[in-house]
Scaffold this motif. Structure first.
Motif, mmCIF file in Angstrom:
data_model
loop_
_atom_site.group_PDB
_atom_site.id
_atom_site.type_symbol
_atom_site.label_atom_id
_atom_site.label_comp_id
_atom_site.label_asym_id
_atom_site.label_seq_id
_atom_site.Cartn_x
_atom_site.Cartn_y
_atom_site.Cartn_z
ATOM 1 N N GLY A 88 13.092 1.942 3.330
ATOM 2 C CA GLY A 88 12.110 2.944 3.685
ATOM 3 C C GLY A 88 10.694 2.437 3.582
ATOM 4 O O GLY A 88 10.441 1.290 3.223
ATOM 5 N N ARG B 78 3.301 -1.329 2.249
ATOM 6 C CA ARG B 78 4.458 -1.212 1.379
ATOM 7 C C ARG B 78 5.707 -0.911 2.205
ATOM 8 O O ARG B 78 5.701 -0.079 3.100
ATOM 9 N N GLY B 79 6.762 -1.606 1.841
ATOM 10 C CA GLY B 79 8.061 -1.326 2.404
ATOM 11 C C GLY B 79 8.287 -1.829 3.814
ATOM 12 O O GLY B 79 9.391 -1.788 4.312
ATOM 13 N N ILE B 80 7.239 -2.312 4.460
ATOM 14 C CA ILE B 80 7.414 -2.723 5.848
ATOM 15 C C ILE B 80 7.128 -4.207 6.027
ATOM 16 O O ILE B 80 7.939 -4.959 6.549
ATOM 17 N N ALA B 81 5.975 -4.616 5.579
ATOM 18 C CA ALA B 81 5.518 -5.979 5.833
ATOM 19 C C ALA B 81 6.150 -6.944 4.844
ATOM 20 O O ALA B 81 6.555 -6.568 3.742
ATOM 21 N N PRO B 82 6.252 -8.191 5.235
ATOM 22 C CA PRO B 82 6.809 -9.191 4.329
ATOM 23 C C PRO B 82 5.869 -9.475 3.155
ATOM 24 O O PRO B 82 4.694 -9.138 3.174
ATOM 25 N N LEU B 83 6.435 -10.107 2.151
ATOM 26 C CA LEU B 83 5.697 -10.454 0.949
ATOM 27 C C LEU B 83 5.119 -11.856 1.048
ATOM 28 O O LEU B 83 5.725 -12.754 1.629
ATOM 29 N N ASN C 16 14.143 -4.067 2.673
ATOM 30 C CA ASN C 16 13.208 -3.014 2.259
ATOM 31 C C ASN C 16 13.804 -1.653 2.606
ATOM 32 O O ASN C 16 14.257 -1.446 3.730
ATOM 33 N N TYR D 275 13.866 -15.349 3.552
ATOM 34 C CA TYR D 275 12.903 -16.215 2.907
ATOM 35 C C TYR D 275 13.583 -17.532 2.571
ATOM 36 O O TYR D 275 14.784 -17.595 2.362
#
Lengths: 111, 113
Positions: free
Chosen positions: A93, B97-102, A91, A36
């Motif tokens: 898991g 959750r946990g995979i895709a960007p924020l 991230n 980011y």
């Protein structure tokens, strides 16, 4: 030890330089990785995802080394507008429901 | 398409006052998050909601409560503000959750005196 560690810098480089940032992570179960960009007093914005095979987006190249547990970001031909803080995000898991941020690396590109 | 919208942008509270930070997203994302960012500390997760109807504590939940009002909205409440809660608060959402960007909102700058 922090879960995600970055060299805070600052990195001061001239325009046109190539600069690389590294980010190490401690949890081997980490599954997805991102870089980011955050400008001063603004929200973080996704720069690029990091894929296992490495990926490139214009002047930016991201790489992942699972064996050594680090990701990298390479910026070629630096522009003044690249000046920002670069955050590494990991991230763990798919059920953790959260992302772990590094503290960021500050880059200043000078004329 | 506004993305993630946070209100207010700035707030000054006295110690002991309460307030609610509002967050809404229009991207139909399942997961929503509240982070705080302090100088030199990076982003720290306060609470998150992996999906509508669920909320979980993050790294620094003490002094905060959250409500996932519906799929779009996730609010953060400070019941009795303390100077240690002076910070910049970011709401974020992600598709999975946990995979895709924020995706982040613009932030709320809170000062507690």
């Amino acid at each position: 030890r922090k879960e995600v560690e970055q060299d805070p810098g600052p990195f001061n480089v001239p325009e046109g330089a190539t600069v690389a940032f590294n980010c190490t992570y401690s949890n081997s179960a980490s599954q997805s990785f991102f870089w980011y960009r955050q400008d001063c007093r603004k929200e973080p914005k996704l720069l690029m995802s990091v894929y296992s095979s490495g990926n490139e987006d214009g002047r930016f190249t991201a790489q992942l080394n699972r064996a050594s547990q680090y990701i990298s970001l390479l910026i070629r031909d630096s522009k003044l507008s690249d000046s920002a803080t670069y955050l590494c995000v990991v991230n763990i898991g798919t059920n953790a429901g959260k992302s772990t941020f590094g503290d960021g690396t500050t880059l200043t590109v000078k004329p | 398409n506004a993305g993630v919208t946070q209100t207010p942008k700035f707030q000054v509270l006295k110690t002991g006052q309460s307030m609610t930070l509002q967050c809404a997203q229009d991207m139909n994302h399942n997961s929503m998050y509240w982070y705080r960012q302090d100088p030199g500390m990076g982003l720290r997760l306060i609470y998150y909601s992996a999906s509508e109807g669920t909320t979980d504590k993050g790294e620094v939940p003490n002094g905060y409560n959250v409500s996932r009002l519906n799929k779009r909205e996730f609010s953060l409440r400070l019941e009795s503000a303390a100077p240690s809660q002076t910070s910049v608060y970011f709401c974020a959402s992600s598709e999975n959750r946990g995979i895709a960007p924020l995706h982040f909102g613009n932030g709320t700058r809170l000062t507690v005196t």
